[in-house]
Design an enzyme around this catalytic site. Structure first.
Site, mmCIF file in Angstrom:
data_model
loop_
_atom_site.group_PDB
_atom_site.id
_atom_site.type_symbol
_atom_site.label_atom_id
_atom_site.label_comp_id
_atom_site.label_asym_id
_atom_site.label_seq_id
_atom_site.Cartn_x
_atom_site.Cartn_y
_atom_site.Cartn_z
ATOM 1 C CG LEU A 86 -1.871 -1.186 1.349
ATOM 2 C CD1 LEU A 86 -2.835 -0.954 2.501
ATOM 3 C CD2 LEU A 86 -2.641 -1.427 0.050
ATOM 4 N N GLY A 131 1.078 -5.268 1.282
ATOM 5 C CA GLY A 131 0.010 -5.283 0.274
ATOM 6 C C GLY A 131 0.411 -6.003 -1.002
ATOM 7 C CG ASN A 155 6.543 -5.599 5.681
ATOM 8 O OD1 ASN A 155 5.483 -5.604 5.078
ATOM 9 N ND2 ASN A 155 7.460 -4.684 5.488
ATOM 10 C CD GLU A 156 0.872 -5.792 6.568
ATOM 11 O OE1 GLU A 156 1.594 -6.778 6.841
ATOM 12 O OE2 GLU A 156 0.244 -5.703 5.507
HETATM 13 C C1 LIG Z 1 -6.437 -1.413 10.881
HETATM 14 C C2 LIG Z 1 -5.465 -1.580 9.798
HETATM 15 C C3 LIG Z 1 -4.438 -0.549 9.819
HETATM 16 C C4 LIG Z 1 -3.416 -0.496 9.010
HETATM 17 C C5 LIG Z 1 -3.123 -1.482 7.985
HETATM 18 C C6 LIG Z 1 -2.115 -0.919 7.041
HETATM 19 C C7 LIG Z 1 -1.693 -1.954 6.074
HETATM 20 C C8 LIG Z 1 -0.644 -1.749 5.319
HETATM 21 C C9 LIG Z 1 -0.186 -2.706 4.335
HETATM 22 C C10 LIG Z 1 0.934 -2.174 3.494
HETATM 23 O O1 LIG Z 1 1.078 -2.586 2.375
HETATM 24 S S1 LIG Z 1 1.971 -0.978 4.157
HETATM 25 C C11 LIG Z 1 3.351 -0.858 3.026
HETATM 26 C C12 LIG Z 1 4.418 -1.788 3.456
HETATM 27 N N1 LIG Z 1 5.495 -1.754 2.516
HETATM 28 C C13 LIG Z 1 6.767 -1.828 2.869
HETATM 29 O O2 LIG Z 1 7.109 -1.991 4.022
HETATM 30 C C14 LIG Z 1 7.770 -1.716 1.767
HETATM 31 C C15 LIG Z 1 8.531 -0.431 1.885
HETATM 32 N N2 LIG Z 1 9.476 -0.280 0.803
HETATM 33 C C16 LIG Z 1 10.643 -0.944 0.750
HETATM 34 O O3 LIG Z 1 10.976 -1.758 1.563
HETATM 35 C C17 LIG Z 1 11.520 -0.631 -0.416
HETATM 36 O O4 LIG Z 1 11.097 0.593 -0.973
HETATM 37 C C18 LIG Z 1 11.507 -1.712 -1.510
HETATM 38 C C19 LIG Z 1 12.250 -2.957 -0.998
HETATM 39 C C20 LIG Z 1 10.113 -2.064 -1.965
HETATM 40 C C21 LIG Z 1 12.292 -1.153 -2.758
HETATM 41 O O5 LIG Z 1 13.552 -0.736 -2.368
HETATM 42 P P1 LIG Z 1 14.382 0.228 -3.325
HETATM 43 O O6 LIG Z 1 14.351 -0.274 -4.704
HETATM 44 O O7 LIG Z 1 15.710 0.416 -2.670
HETATM 45 O O8 LIG Z 1 13.540 1.588 -3.359
HETATM 46 P P2 LIG Z 1 13.477 2.699 -2.218
HETATM 47 O O9 LIG Z 1 13.334 2.101 -0.882
HETATM 48 O O10 LIG Z 1 14.622 3.659 -2.422
HETATM 49 O O11 LIG Z 1 12.110 3.434 -2.564
HETATM 50 C C22 LIG Z 1 11.987 4.293 -3.710
HETATM 51 C C23 LIG Z 1 10.959 5.359 -3.362
HETATM 52 O O12 LIG Z 1 9.697 4.724 -3.124
HETATM 53 C C24 LIG Z 1 9.221 5.111 -1.832
HETATM 54 N N3 LIG Z 1 8.427 3.978 -1.295
HETATM 55 C C25 LIG Z 1 8.845 2.739 -1.053
HETATM 56 N N4 LIG Z 1 7.830 1.995 -0.593
HETATM 57 C C26 LIG Z 1 6.749 2.784 -0.545
HETATM 58 C C27 LIG Z 1 5.397 2.582 -0.145
HETATM 59 N N5 LIG Z 1 4.941 1.395 0.276
HETATM 60 N N6 LIG Z 1 4.565 3.624 -0.228
HETATM 61 C C28 LIG Z 1 4.985 4.837 -0.658
HETATM 62 N N7 LIG Z 1 6.267 5.091 -1.040
HETATM 63 C C29 LIG Z 1 7.129 4.065 -0.988
HETATM 64 C C30 LIG Z 1 10.468 5.395 -1.026
HETATM 65 O O13 LIG Z 1 10.162 6.200 0.065
HETATM 66 C C31 LIG Z 1 11.317 6.100 -2.056
HETATM 67 O O14 LIG Z 1 10.828 7.405 -2.177
HETATM 68 P P3 LIG Z 1 11.794 8.620 -2.554
HETATM 69 O O15 LIG Z 1 10.941 9.841 -2.408
HETATM 70 O O16 LIG Z 1 12.930 8.584 -1.570
HETATM 71 O O17 LIG Z 1 12.242 8.344 -3.964
#
Ligand SMILES: CC/C=C\CC/C=C/CC(=O)SCCNC(=O)CCNC(=O)[C@H](O)C(C)(C)COP(=O)(O)OP(=O)(O)OC[C@H]1O[C@@H](n2cnc3c(N)ncnc32)[C@H](O)[C@@H]1OP(=O)(O)O
Length: 280
Positions: A86, A131, A155-156
Site C-alpha cells: 500500500l 500489500g 511485514n505490517e
Molecule cells: C487497521 C489496519 C491498519 C493499518 C493497515 C495498514 C496496512 C498496510 C499494508 C501495506 O502494504 S503498508 C506498506 C508496506 N510496505 C513496505 O514496508 C515496503 C517499503 N518499501 C521498501 O521496503 C523498499 O522501498 C523496496 C524494498 C520495496 C524497494 O527498495 P528500493 O528499490 O531500494 O527503493 P526505495 O526504498 O529507495 O524506494 C523508492 C521510493 O519509493 C518510496 N516507497 C517505497 N515503498 C513505498 C510505499 N509502500 N509507499 C509509498 N512510497 C514508498 C520510497 O520512500 C522512495 O521514495 P523517494 O521519495 O525517496 O524516492
C-alpha cells in the site's frame, strides 16, 4: 479485446492504457487463449496508490465481464519489485474522507481478486512486502523468481501497524495458523526458499522462467471445467470474504480510527523517512 492472444493490461498511474499485445513464453497460441496479463506499472516501486487500486479493480471487472477471458497472470513491470504494498503516502497526513476512500478501494480490490471467477496466477518477479504479498496471496497459484532479494511476506508489524483480520485470514488460508501467527507477529519477509518451504508460494523458478512457468500452470488450471472450478473456489473462499462483506463499514471506521492516531501517524512517517534516508 483480442481473443486468442496473451493480452497485456498495463496498470499505470495517471493513464488508462489500451491493452497492448505482448508475446510471452513459448506456449502455443492455443494454450494462451483466453489468458490476460496484468502488469503493475507504478514506478519506482509499484506502490498501491488509490489510483492504482482503482484501475486494478476496473481492469479486473472488464476481464470478468469479457467471457473470452478465463485466466489472468498478475505480474510487475518494475524491475526487481512486484509491489511495495500500500502507498504509505495515502495513509499519512490526509483527511478522514481520503482514508475512508482509500480503505474502501483496498477492500474492493481484495474482494475482487479473492472471489474472482478467473484463474489468477501471480508471477512474482520482485520483492513483495505487505500489500504486494496480499495481492499474490489472493491468486490461485504463486510462482516466485529465485532471487535472494525477492522477499515476500506481511511485514505490517515492523511498520508499527496491524495487518487487518482479512489480511490475516488470507495468510492463514494459505500457510496455516501457526506459520501465519509467527510470520504476522514478527513481520517476517521470507526469501524464496523459505517462502516455498512454508507454502507462501507454490513454486520458485529461475527469474527468466517466471512467465513461462505461470503460463504452463495456467494451462493446467484451465484444463478444468470453469463451472466446477469456480464453484469449488467459491466454496473455499466465500466464508472468508463474507466476514469482510458483513462488516465493511465497521472495518473502514476501525481503519480511520487506527490510522488517525498520532502514534500511528508518527510510526508511518518515521518508516517513510527511514526509506527516504536509505539513499543517502
Ligand atoms: C487497521 C489496519 C491498519 C493499518 C493497515 C495498514 C496496512 C498496510 C499494508 C501495506 O502494504 S503498508 C506498506 C508496506 N510496505 C513496505 O514496508 C515496503 C517499503 N518499501 C521498501 O521496503 C523498499 O522501498 C523496496 C524494498 C520495496 C524497494 O527498495 P528500493 O528499490 O531500494 O527503493 P526505495 O526504498 O529507495 O524506494 C523508492 C521510493 O519509493 C518510496 N516507497 C517505497 N515503498 C513505498 C510505499 N509502500 N509507499 C509509498 N512510497 C514508498 C520510497 O520512500 C522512495 O521514495 P523517494 O521519495 O525517496 O524516492
Amino acid at each position: 479485446m483480442a481473443q486468442d492472444l496473451v493480452d497485456g493490461l498495463l496498470i499505470k498511474a495517471r493513464s488508462h492504457l489500451p491493452p497492448p499485445s505482448e508475446p510471452l513464453g513459448k506456449l502455443s497460441k492455443r494454450d494462451r487463449k483466453g489468458v490476460a496479463v496484468i502488469k503493475l506499472k507504478n514506478p519506482p516501486v509499484n506502490s498501491l496508490s488509490l489510483e492504482v487500486l482503482t484501475e486494478f479493480v476496473i481492469s479486473l471487472e472488464k476481464l470478468e465481464n469479457d467471457k473470452t477471458f478465463r485466466g489472468v497472470i498478475v505480474t510487475s513491470d518494475c524491475p526487481g519489485i512486484f509491489s511495495a504494498g500500500l502507498d504509505l503516502t495515502e495513509m499519512c497526513g490526509k483527511s478522514q474522507a481520503h482514508y475512508a476512500e482509500f480503505w474502501r478501494a483496498v477492500q474492493e480490490l481484495w474482494l475482487r481478486l479473492y472471489l474472482s471467477n478467473l484463474v489468477l496466477i501471480a508471477a512474482i518477479n520482485g520483492v513483495s512486502p505487505a500489500g504486494g504479498c496480499l495481492i499474490s496471496l489472493t491468486c490461485d497459484y504463486r510462482v516466485l523468481a529465485d532471487n535472494p532479494k525477492y522477499n515476500i511476506g506481511l511485514n505490517e508489524t515492523l511498520l508499527g501497524v496491524v495487518a487487518p483480520s482479512w489480511f490475516k485470514d488470507t495468510l492463514v488460508n494459505t500457510v496455516g495458523h501457526r506459520t501465519a501467527e509467527r510470520a504476522l507477529q514478527l513481520g517476517l519477509l521470507f526469501p524464496p526458499a523459505e517462502a516455498l518451504r512454508v507454502g507462501m508460494v507454490d513454486q520458485v523458478v529461475p527469474e527468466d522462467q517466471v512467465h513461462s512457468t505461470a503460463l504452463s500452470v495456467m494451462a493446467q488450471w484451465l484444463a478444468v471445467p470453469d463451472h466446477a472450478r469456480q464453484l469449488t473456489k467459491s466454496l473455499m473462499r466465500k466464508p472468508t470474504a463474507d466476514r469482510l462483506v458483513k462488516q465493511r463499514d465497521a472495518d473502514i471506521q476501525y481503519f480511520l480510527q487506527f490510522v488517525s492516531r498520532d502514534s500511528i501517524q508518527k510510526s508511518l512517517r518515521m518508516y517513510l523517512d527511514k526509506l527516504r534516508q536509505k539513499k543517502g
